[in-house]
Design a protein around this motif. Structure first.
Motif, PDB file in Angstrom:
ATOM      1  N   GLY A 125       0.805  -1.215   0.000  1.00 37.13           N
ATOM      2  CA  GLY A 125       0.000   0.000   0.000  1.00 37.13           C
ATOM      3  C   GLY A 125       0.836   1.262   0.000  1.00 37.13           C
ATOM      4  O   GLY A 125       2.035   1.236   0.252  1.00 37.13           O
ATOM      5  N   SER A 126       0.200   2.348  -0.290  1.00 37.54           N
ATOM      6  CA  SER A 126       0.833   3.661  -0.260  1.00 37.54           C
ATOM      7  C   SER A 126      -0.234   4.686   0.113  1.00 37.54           C
ATOM      8  O   SER A 126      -1.220   4.825  -0.606  1.00 37.54           O
ATOM      9  CB  SER A 126       1.423   4.002  -1.622  1.00 37.54           C
ATOM     10  OG  SER A 126       1.819   5.353  -1.660  1.00 37.54           O
ATOM     11  N   PRO A 127      -0.047   5.386   1.216  1.00 40.19           N
ATOM     12  CA  PRO A 127      -1.082   6.325   1.645  1.00 40.19           C
ATOM     13  C   PRO A 127      -1.327   7.463   0.662  1.00 40.19           C
ATOM     14  O   PRO A 127      -2.400   8.026   0.615  1.00 40.19           O
ATOM     15  CB  PRO A 127      -0.566   6.860   2.974  1.00 40.19           C
ATOM     16  CG  PRO A 127       0.864   6.503   3.039  1.00 40.19           C
ATOM     17  CD  PRO A 127       1.074   5.344   2.122  1.00 40.19           C
ATOM     18  N   ARG A 128      -0.358   7.805  -0.147  1.00 37.83           N
ATOM     19  CA  ARG A 128      -0.536   8.895  -1.099  1.00 37.83           C
ATOM     20  C   ARG A 128      -0.735   8.409  -2.529  1.00 37.83           C
ATOM     21  O   ARG A 128      -0.861   9.199  -3.439  1.00 37.83           O
ATOM     22  CB  ARG A 128       0.655   9.842  -1.046  1.00 37.83           C
ATOM     23  CG  ARG A 128       0.830  10.478   0.299  1.00 37.83           C
ATOM     24  CD  ARG A 128       1.771  11.661   0.213  1.00 37.83           C
ATOM     25  NE  ARG A 128       2.111  12.156   1.515  1.00 37.83           N
ATOM     26  CZ  ARG A 128       1.358  12.970   2.230  1.00 37.83           C
ATOM     27  NH1 ARG A 128       0.211  13.365   1.763  1.00 37.83           N
ATOM     28  NH2 ARG A 128       1.755  13.381   3.415  1.00 37.83           N
ATOM     29  N   GLY A 129      -0.761   7.107  -2.713  1.00 37.26           N
ATOM     30  CA  GLY A 129      -0.881   6.585  -4.066  1.00 37.26           C
ATOM     31  C   GLY A 129      -1.912   5.490  -4.205  1.00 37.26           C
ATOM     32  O   GLY A 129      -1.691   4.505  -4.899  1.00 37.26           O
ATOM     33  N   VAL A 130      -3.037   5.647  -3.543  1.00 36.40           N
ATOM     34  CA  VAL A 130      -4.080   4.624  -3.585  1.00 36.40           C
ATOM     35  C   VAL A 130      -4.497   4.324  -5.021  1.00 36.40           C
ATOM     36  O   VAL A 130      -4.654   3.171  -5.411  1.00 36.40           O
ATOM     37  CB  VAL A 130      -5.299   5.057  -2.740  1.00 36.40           C
ATOM     38  CG1 VAL A 130      -6.446   4.086  -2.912  1.00 36.40           C
ATOM     39  CG2 VAL A 130      -4.903   5.191  -1.288  1.00 36.40           C
ATOM     40  N   HIS A 131      -4.639   5.356  -5.827  1.00 37.30           N
ATOM     41  CA  HIS A 131      -5.042   5.166  -7.217  1.00 37.30           C
ATOM     42  C   HIS A 131      -3.966   4.440  -8.010  1.00 37.30           C
ATOM     43  O   HIS A 131      -4.250   3.561  -8.814  1.00 37.30           O
ATOM     44  CB  HIS A 131      -5.429   6.480  -7.866  1.00 37.30           C
ATOM     45  CG  HIS A 131      -4.499   7.637  -7.642  1.00 37.30           C
ATOM     46  ND1 HIS A 131      -3.429   7.622  -6.761  1.00 37.30           N
ATOM     47  CD2 HIS A 131      -4.489   8.863  -8.190  1.00 37.30           C
ATOM     48  CE1 HIS A 131      -2.811   8.790  -6.791  1.00 37.30           C
ATOM     49  NE2 HIS A 131      -3.439   9.555  -7.653  1.00 37.30           N
ATOM     50  N   TYR A 132      -2.698   4.775  -7.771  1.00 32.04           N
ATOM     51  CA  TYR A 132      -1.581   4.122  -8.463  1.00 32.04           C
ATOM     52  C   TYR A 132      -1.496   2.646  -8.082  1.00 32.04           C
ATOM     53  O   TYR A 132      -1.399   1.777  -8.941  1.00 32.04           O
ATOM     54  CB  TYR A 132      -0.267   4.836  -8.137  1.00 32.04           C
ATOM     55  CG  TYR A 132       0.933   4.199  -8.782  1.00 32.04           C
ATOM     56  CD1 TYR A 132       1.206   4.448 -10.132  1.00 32.04           C
ATOM     57  CD2 TYR A 132       1.772   3.369  -8.088  1.00 32.04           C
ATOM     58  CE1 TYR A 132       2.295   3.860 -10.746  1.00 32.04           C
ATOM     59  CE2 TYR A 132       2.860   2.778  -8.687  1.00 32.04           C
ATOM     60  CZ  TYR A 132       3.131   3.032 -10.011  1.00 32.04           C
ATOM     61  OH  TYR A 132       4.206   2.452 -10.619  1.00 32.04           O
ATOM     62  N   VAL A 133      -1.549   2.375  -6.782  1.00 31.80           N
ATOM     63  CA  VAL A 133      -1.469   0.994  -6.296  1.00 31.80           C
ATOM     64  C   VAL A 133      -2.640   0.174  -6.847  1.00 31.80           C
ATOM     65  O   VAL A 133      -2.458  -0.963  -7.298  1.00 31.80           O
ATOM     66  CB  VAL A 133      -1.457   0.966  -4.755  1.00 31.80           C
ATOM     67  CG1 VAL A 133      -1.598  -0.443  -4.230  1.00 31.80           C
ATOM     68  CG2 VAL A 133      -0.173   1.617  -4.230  1.00 31.80           C
ATOM     69  N   SER A 134      -3.822   0.750  -6.849  1.00 34.61           N
ATOM     70  CA  SER A 134      -4.999   0.041  -7.378  1.00 34.61           C
ATOM     71  C   SER A 134      -4.830  -0.278  -8.857  1.00 34.61           C
ATOM     72  O   SER A 134      -5.149  -1.378  -9.306  1.00 34.61           O
ATOM     73  CB  SER A 134      -6.254   0.897  -7.186  1.00 34.61           C
ATOM     74  OG  SER A 134      -6.493   1.135  -5.829  1.00 34.61           O
ATOM     75  N   SER A 135      -4.324   0.669  -9.614  1.00 36.42           N
ATOM     76  CA  SER A 135      -4.155   0.444 -11.052  1.00 36.42           C
ATOM     77  C   SER A 135      -3.099  -0.606 -11.321  1.00 36.42           C
ATOM     78  O   SER A 135      -3.243  -1.415 -12.239  1.00 36.42           O
ATOM     79  CB  SER A 135      -3.817   1.751 -11.767  1.00 36.42           C
ATOM     80  OG  SER A 135      -2.505   2.176 -11.459  1.00 36.42           O
ATOM     81  N   LYS A 136      -2.036  -0.631 -10.547  1.00 36.80           N
ATOM     82  CA  LYS A 136      -0.991  -1.633 -10.749  1.00 36.80           C
ATOM     83  C   LYS A 136      -1.465  -3.019 -10.335  1.00 36.80           C
ATOM     84  O   LYS A 136      -1.136  -4.017 -10.967  1.00 36.80           O
ATOM     85  CB  LYS A 136       0.290  -1.249 -10.001  1.00 36.80           C
ATOM     86  CG  LYS A 136       0.971  -0.033 -10.603  1.00 36.80           C
ATOM     87  CD  LYS A 136       1.292  -0.297 -12.053  1.00 36.80           C
ATOM     88  CE  LYS A 136       1.872   0.888 -12.756  1.00 36.80           C
ATOM     89  NZ  LYS A 136       2.206   0.609 -14.148  1.00 36.80           N
ATOM     90  N   ALA A 137      -2.253  -3.096  -9.265  1.00 35.17           N
ATOM     91  CA  ALA A 137      -2.811  -4.390  -8.865  1.00 35.17           C
ATOM     92  C   ALA A 137      -3.756  -4.918  -9.939  1.00 35.17           C
ATOM     93  O   ALA A 137      -3.752  -6.103 -10.243  1.00 35.17           O
ATOM     94  CB  ALA A 137      -3.533  -4.252  -7.523  1.00 35.17           C
ATOM     95  N   ALA A 138      -4.543  -4.051 -10.514  1.00 35.09           N
ATOM     96  CA  ALA A 138      -5.476  -4.474 -11.572  1.00 35.09           C
ATOM     97  C   ALA A 138      -4.735  -4.936 -12.816  1.00 35.09           C
ATOM     98  O   ALA A 138      -5.178  -5.840 -13.520  1.00 35.09           O
ATOM     99  CB  ALA A 138      -6.435  -3.341 -11.911  1.00 35.09           C
ATOM    100  N   SER A 139      -3.599  -4.320 -13.116  1.00 28.89           N
ATOM    101  CA  SER A 139      -2.891  -4.667 -14.347  1.00 28.89           C
ATOM    102  C   SER A 139      -2.081  -5.943 -14.244  1.00 28.89           C
ATOM    103  O   SER A 139      -1.662  -6.488 -15.250  1.00 28.89           O
ATOM    104  CB  SER A 139      -1.990  -3.507 -14.793  1.00 28.89           C
ATOM    105  OG  SER A 139      -0.910  -3.343 -13.897  1.00 28.89           O
ATOM    106  N   CYS A 140      -1.870  -6.450 -13.037  1.00 28.18           N
ATOM    107  CA  CYS A 140      -1.079  -7.684 -12.935  1.00 28.18           C
ATOM    108  C   CYS A 140      -1.953  -8.907 -12.688  1.00 28.18           C
ATOM    109  O   CYS A 140      -1.440  -9.999 -12.510  1.00 28.18           O
ATOM    110  CB  CYS A 140      -0.005  -7.551 -11.864  1.00 28.18           C
ATOM    111  SG  CYS A 140      -0.602  -7.547 -10.177  1.00 28.18           S
ATOM    112  N   CYS A 141      -3.218  -8.749 -12.671  1.00 23.62           N
ATOM    113  CA  CYS A 141      -4.114  -9.897 -12.435  1.00 23.62           C
ATOM    114  C   CYS A 141      -4.839 -10.301 -13.700  1.00 23.62           C
ATOM    115  O   CYS A 141      -5.083  -9.589 -14.563  1.00 23.62           O
ATOM    116  CB  CYS A 141      -5.130  -9.540 -11.371  1.00 23.62           C
ATOM    117  SG  CYS A 141      -4.345  -9.190  -9.796  1.00 23.62           S
TER     118      CYS A 141
END
Length: 91
Positions: free
Chosen positions: A75-91
């Motif tokens: 996780g990243s407190p300032r990058g929720v959108h970034y982390v979410s997009s990267k998780a979606a792209s690797c699944c």
């Protein structure tokens, strides 16, 4: 959120610290990281498609490899959108 506003419940905890993030910020990051990789791969896949009369004895192999980020796993407190997009792209 609506339940709390109507007095039907209370909000005790919000664990996702992204209060400054706007919908535009969210859309922009997901557009770049998800739509961007999807449509780039789609475009390349079309270019890779076998033309009629392709020699099937050819041993050439083609691949599309999508590389995500380790951010997808933490996780990243300032990058929720970034982390979410990267998780979606690797699944």
């Amino acid at each position: 959120m609506v339940l709390a506003q109507e007095g039907l419940s209370t909000i005790d905890v919000l664990i996702v610290p992204f209060l400054e993030m706007t919908e535009h910020d969210w859309d922009h990051v997901l557009d770049v990281n998800l739509k961007g990789s999807c449509f780039c791969a789609q475009s390349v896949a079309k270019a890779m498609s076998r033309p009629s009369g392709w020699d099937q004895s050819s041993t050439r192999m083609e691949s599309i490899i999508n590389i995500a980020s380790g951010a997808a796993l933490r996780g990243s407190p300032r990058g929720v959108h970034y982390v979410s997009s990267k998780a979606a792209s690797c699944c």
